[in-house]
Design an enzyme around this catalytic site. Structure first.
Site, PDB file in Angstrom:
ATOM      1  N   GLU A 114       0.861  -1.194   0.000  1.00  0.00           N
ATOM      2  CA  GLU A 114       0.000   0.000   0.000  1.00  0.00           C
ATOM      3  C   GLU A 114       0.886   1.229   0.000  1.00  0.00           C
ATOM      4  OE1 GLU A 114      -1.917  -0.559   3.712  1.00  0.00           O
ATOM      5  OE2 GLU A 114      -3.058  -2.280   2.994  1.00  0.00           O
ATOM      6  N   LYS A 116       2.145   4.677   1.489  1.00  0.00           N
ATOM      7  CA  LYS A 116       2.176   5.225   2.845  1.00  0.00           C
ATOM      8  C   LYS A 116       1.667   6.664   2.772  1.00  0.00           C
ATOM      9  CE  LYS A 116       5.245   5.351   6.840  1.00  0.00           C
ATOM     10  NZ  LYS A 116       4.961   6.699   7.274  1.00  0.00           N
ATOM     11  N   ASP A 118       0.830  10.310   3.916  1.00  0.00           N
ATOM     12  CA  ASP A 118       1.527  11.211   4.839  1.00  0.00           C
ATOM     13  C   ASP A 118       0.529  12.086   5.583  1.00  0.00           C
ATOM     14  OD1 ASP A 118       3.587  12.371   6.142  1.00  0.00           O
ATOM     15  OD2 ASP A 118       4.251  13.621   4.477  1.00  0.00           O
ATOM     16  N   TYR A 227      -6.501  -0.759   7.890  1.00  0.00           N
ATOM     17  CA  TYR A 227      -6.275  -1.786   8.899  1.00  0.00           C
ATOM     18  C   TYR A 227      -7.590  -2.076   9.607  1.00  0.00           C
ATOM     19  CZ  TYR A 227      -2.978  -4.134  12.129  1.00  0.00           C
ATOM     20  OH  TYR A 227      -2.241  -5.032  12.842  1.00  0.00           O
ATOM     21  N   LYS A 313      10.616   4.058   2.535  1.00  0.00           N
ATOM     22  CA  LYS A 313      10.350   5.499   2.363  1.00  0.00           C
ATOM     23  C   LYS A 313      11.085   6.025   1.136  1.00  0.00           C
ATOM     24  CE  LYS A 313       9.917   7.823   6.252  1.00  0.00           C
ATOM     25  NZ  LYS A 313       9.013   8.761   6.900  1.00  0.00           N
ATOM     26  N   CYS A 407      10.662  48.833  -1.314  1.00  0.00           N
ATOM     27  CA  CYS A 407       9.726  48.018  -2.088  1.00  0.00           C
ATOM     28  C   CYS A 407      10.216  47.920  -3.535  1.00  0.00           C
ATOM     29  CB  CYS A 407       8.331  48.640  -2.052  1.00  0.00           C
ATOM     30  SG  CYS A 407       7.167  47.765  -3.115  1.00  0.00           S
ATOM     31  N   CYS A 410       7.506  49.863  -5.812  1.00  0.00           N
ATOM     32  CA  CYS A 410       7.189  51.291  -5.763  1.00  0.00           C
ATOM     33  C   CYS A 410       8.251  52.115  -5.057  1.00  0.00           C
ATOM     34  CB  CYS A 410       5.827  51.506  -5.113  1.00  0.00           C
ATOM     35  SG  CYS A 410       5.861  51.253  -3.340  1.00  0.00           S
ATOM     36  N   CYS A 425       5.340  46.580   2.529  1.00  0.00           N
ATOM     37  CA  CYS A 425       5.404  47.867   1.858  1.00  0.00           C
ATOM     38  C   CYS A 425       4.217  48.680   2.378  1.00  0.00           C
ATOM     39  CB  CYS A 425       5.289  47.693   0.342  1.00  0.00           C
ATOM     40  SG  CYS A 425       4.944  49.256  -0.485  1.00  0.00           S
ATOM     41  N   CYS A 431       1.059  51.451  -4.364  1.00  0.00           N
ATOM     42  CA  CYS A 431       1.943  50.359  -4.796  1.00  0.00           C
ATOM     43  C   CYS A 431       1.176  49.429  -5.753  1.00  0.00           C
ATOM     44  CB  CYS A 431       2.435  49.621  -3.557  1.00  0.00           C
ATOM     45  SG  CYS A 431       3.520  48.246  -3.926  1.00  0.00           S
TER      46      CYS A 431
HETATM   47  S1  IVH Z   1      -0.011   0.015   8.697  1.00  0.00           S
HETATM   48  C1  IVH Z   1       1.215  -2.093  12.629  1.00  0.00           C
HETATM   49  N1  IVH Z   1      -0.478   1.151   6.391  1.00  0.00           N
HETATM   50  O1  IVH Z   1       2.583   5.056   8.922  1.00  0.00           O
HETATM   51  C2  IVH Z   1       1.132  -1.433  11.312  1.00  0.00           C
HETATM   52  N2  IVH Z   1       0.388   2.509   8.140  1.00  0.00           N
HETATM   53  O2  IVH Z   1       5.121   4.290  10.704  1.00  0.00           O
HETATM   54  C3  IVH Z   1       0.227  -0.275  11.316  1.00  0.00           C
HETATM   55  N3  IVH Z   1       0.671   4.862   7.538  1.00  0.00           N
HETATM   56  O3  IVH Z   1       1.493   4.886  12.230  1.00  0.00           O
HETATM   57  C4  IVH Z   1       0.427   0.675  10.225  1.00  0.00           C
HETATM   58  N4  IVH Z   1      -0.083   4.705   5.473  1.00  0.00           N
HETATM   59  O4  IVH Z   1       0.193   6.378  10.625  1.00  0.00           O
HETATM   60  C5  IVH Z   1      -0.030   1.330   7.646  1.00  0.00           C
HETATM   61  N5  IVH Z   1      -1.012   2.037   4.309  1.00  0.00           N
HETATM   62  C6  IVH Z   1      -0.562   2.212   5.558  1.00  0.00           C
HETATM   63  C7  IVH Z   1      -0.132   3.470   6.028  1.00  0.00           C
HETATM   64  C8  IVH Z   1       0.349   3.563   7.334  1.00  0.00           C
HETATM   65  C9  IVH Z   1       0.407   5.525   6.411  1.00  0.00           C
HETATM   66  C10 IVH Z   1       1.270   5.485   8.747  1.00  0.00           C
HETATM   67  C11 IVH Z   1       0.558   5.153  10.035  1.00  0.00           C
HETATM   68  C12 IVH Z   1       1.573   4.475  10.910  1.00  0.00           C
HETATM   69  C13 IVH Z   1       2.861   4.890  10.291  1.00  0.00           C
HETATM   70  C14 IVH Z   1       3.864   3.802  10.479  1.00  0.00           C
END
Ligand code: IVH
Length: 670
Positions: A114, A116, A118, A227, A313, A407, A410, A425, A431
């Site tokens: 999946e 990640k 942010d 999850y 990452k 500025c 102007c 300014c 301006c």
């Molecule tokens: S699974 C025990 N899946 O990343 C595993 N986490 O450092 C639970 N996060 O605290 C996390 N996308 O806030 C999971 N597709 C994803 C995620 C994800 C973002 C974040 C989450 C977690 C942190 C892990």
């Protein structure tokens, strides 16, 4: 309306709103306009206030917030919220795969990948299908109960219906601000002269911790879940839990993929490395999970993280390039922003030539010199950042940056306001970018909505000396417009029609359009409803302005100052003469009773069931009067949460009756 009728109406409205919500958020379709939708919602809110006994605990009205939480309760997580071990290297990913293979002693296994997201993680608990609790991660063991805020996030279901929904289950996901909403939010900040938020993640995190859930609702947070936990879920794989979440109408990012081998995982990682920038949400990596839940248990956990998952990452894309110079931009409010002019480089899919340097402090912090090689980074963010200087490449030719003192547009001497990072300014009325910026602000959709005029037209009108302030637009004649390049009879008529039509734009939009610092659209709406005319606002003291909903010290002083400036006063008079709406056409509330006849009230603080302007309406409708401040003549001070201590002390000293929201309701029904 009888209670029985109210009950039926509440049920019908609830069902209708849920239907349209589902259509909008799950199927991206609409059958009614936003306005019609808001009207349904407003009707339901009113009925729920009048007949609280029939309010569904999962009423869609919770999406608009209104709960004020003074302090979030601390809640222990049923299952600890662990973090994931991180890696930036393929080699470590292969090591992870080897550990998994070893741990599973030769059993075949699959991965589930999946993106990640942010944002900030959230735990959602459902009991008998109802969302009962939303808790932040906190330290992983316990977090803050932010249920009221979570309920405003529209794609988090309040109720899960379906076959075999376990009696209790927990869903985890990530709350975030989409790129689009974040940009919009920053635009609104700029509109009212506030500094921009630096990044979407921290803003989402701050929003989750806001005390007023109606403010959270306005911020338009979003959520992806990833999850599903519970004792009786009957699931065998993570894939099944994702499918279940989808079937229960949770919002799952459709970017996941099941991978048979680590090679396929690497392929997935590569595929999304640049593609992810096209997604509506910021992502910073890939989460790789063992698909089979039994195998997950077998692999187990370390003290901090599961052994069955890892986060890969993406490195923020970072390159070094030459800083050729610094230019300065002047905005509508006169704030000066330094911009790095860079030797063009190709980074994360686009050519980067410029990057904002925010303010003078940032330049000093980075110790930037012209001619330096600087590191430019494009994380998930859309706007590139200068993150540092390549010290080794600095030569004697590199010259320290001397911040402008005048500025660039102007020539006026710049000033710095105490407590603010930006230079300004001060030449507000002379301006050019400030003048043009004010006109652009004035004509925008949320304001006067004159869409027949664009930025280029404003530029031309200004250059020809035809328009120097919004009021000049209303003096424009056909011959004036025909002087503009490329304009003929038809386009000139278009512009004049647009200007004419703007005269019927409602007062709250006009109030926003005139561009009082810190008065955004929401505040303008509240002010218009509360004061009902520009004259009342213009003549109000700071104390009186503070009485209005949403108005704090900073806004009150800004409004007060605005109307004491001669230039602003003249401009408002000219706009009035042009025929713009300077009072709210909302009719005076119709009298309902005289139970509060002759009694005077001051309302202060925030309330559980009412906005301040609603309370005001109720008082007026029932024969009461509103006073602007506490004095010996006052009968009642209606005291809400977070009211100013000085007002309370004054009322106590003068022997004024201080009543709560509940006392007020009693008084009304006496
Ligand atoms: S699974 C025990 N899946 O990343 C595993 N986490 O450092 C639970 N996060 O605290 C996390 N996308 O806030 C999971 N597709 C994803 C995620 C994800 C973002 C974040 C989450 C977690 C942190 C892990």
């Amino acid at each position: 309306m009888t209670p029985q009728e109210a009950k039926k109406e509440i049920e019908q409205l609830t069902e209708k709103i849920n239907y349209h919500n589902d259509l909008y958020y799950q199927q991206n379709r609409t059958q009614i306009s936003d306005f019609e939708f808001d009207q349904l919602l407003e009707k339901l809110i009113k009925l729920e206030i009048e007949f609280p006994q029939f309010k569904d605990p999962n009423s869609p009205t919770q999406r608009v917030g209104g709960t004020i939480t003074k302090e979030f309760a601390t809640v222990y997580h049923k299952y600890p919220m662990l973090s994931l071990s991180n890696t930036y290297s393929e080699k470590e990913l292969l090591d992870f795969d080897a550990r998994v293979a070893k741990g599973l002693e030769g059993e075949p296994y699959e991965y589930f990948c999946e993106l990640k997201i942010d944002g900030v993680s959230i735990s959602l608990t459902y009991e008998n299908g109802l969302l009962t609790r939303g808790v932040t991660r906190g330290d992983g063991v316990r977090g803050d109960d932010v249920t009221a805020n979570v309920k405003t996030i529209r794609n988090i279901p309040l109720l899960v219906k379906g076959k075999k929904v376990p009696p209790v289950f927990e869903v985890r996901g990530e709350v975030f601000l989409s790129k689009e909403v974040f940009i919009q939010l920053n635009k609104e900040r700029e509109d009212i002269g506030e500094e921009r938020y630096a990044n979407a993640r921290n803003t989402a995190s701050g929003t989750m911790k806001m005390q007023d859930s109606s403010e959270v609702a306005r911020r338009k947070l979003d959520c992806f879940v990833y999850y599903l936990l519970g004792d009786e879920t009957g699931l065998e794989t993570h894939e099944e839990s994702i499918q279940k979440l989808e079937a229960w109408r949770f919002n799952v990012s459709p970017t996941y993929k099941k991978c048979k081998t680590i090679k396929e995982v690497l392929y997935y990682i590569n595929h999304w490395e640049t593609k992810r920038h096209e997604l509506p949400v910021e992502t910073d990596g890939v989460v790789i999970k063992i698909n089979n839940l039994e195998q997950q248990q077998l692999l187990g956990y370390t003290a901090k993280s599961p052994r069955w998952a890892i986060a890969y990452k993406y490195k923020a894309q970072n390159m070094s390039t030459r800083l050729n110079g610094v230019t300065y931009q002047v905005g509508r409010t006169g704030a000066v922003t330094p911009v790095a002019e860079l030797e063009p480089i190709f980074l994360a899919g686009t050519t980067v030539k410029r990057a904002s340097l925010h303010n003078a402090n940032e330049i000093a912090r980075l110790d930037l010199h012209i001619g330096d090689y600087v590191f430019v980074e494009k994380g998930g963010e859309i706007i590139p950042k200068v993150t540092g200087v390549d010290e080794e490449k600095r030569t004697d030719e590199c010259k320290p940056i001397i911040y402008v003192t005048k500025c660039p547009e102007c020539g006026s001497k710049l000033v710095r306001v105490e407590g603010e990072a930006a230079f300004y300014c001060p030449n507000i009325n002379g301006c050019p970018p400030q003048i043009k910026g004010r006109i652009e602000h004035f004509i925008q959709r949320k304001a006067m909505d004159i869409n027949s005029i664009g930025e280029r037209t404003i530029h031309q009108l200004y250059e020809l000396g035809l328009v120097k302030s919004p009021a000049d637009l209303y003096d424009l004649k056909r011959e004036d417009i025909l002087r503009l390049e490329g304009f003929k009879e038809k386009s000139a008529k278009n512009i004049l029609d647009g200007i004419e039509a703007s005269k019927s734009v409602p007062f709250e939009s006009v109030l926003f359009a005139v561009g009082i610092r810190y008065v955004g659209k929401t505040v303008a709406e509240k002010l218009a409803r509360y004061f009902k005319s520009i004259d009342k606002i213009a003549n109000a003291s700071v104390e009186e302005l503070l009485q209005a909903p949403e108005v704090g010290g900073k806004i009150a002083h800004s409004i007060h100052e605005f109307f004491r400036n001669a230039e602003n006063k003249r401009e408002i008079e000219r706009l009035k003469a042009a025929g713009l709406q300077f009072q709210s056409d909302a009719k005076e509330p119709e009298k309902e009773s005289d139970v509060l006849g002759g009694k005077s009230f001051v309302i202060s603080g925030t309330f559980e069931h009412y906005e301040r302007d609603e309370l005001q309406d109720i008082i007026l409708k029932n024969g009461g009067r509103i006073l602007s401040g506490v004095s010996g003549k006052l009968d009642y001070l209606v005291a809400g949460d977070n009211m100013g201590p000085s007002k309370l002390a004054k009322a106590e000293k003068l022997g004024v009756k201080i009543i709560s929201e509940k006392d007020f309701e009693k008084l009304l029904n006496s």
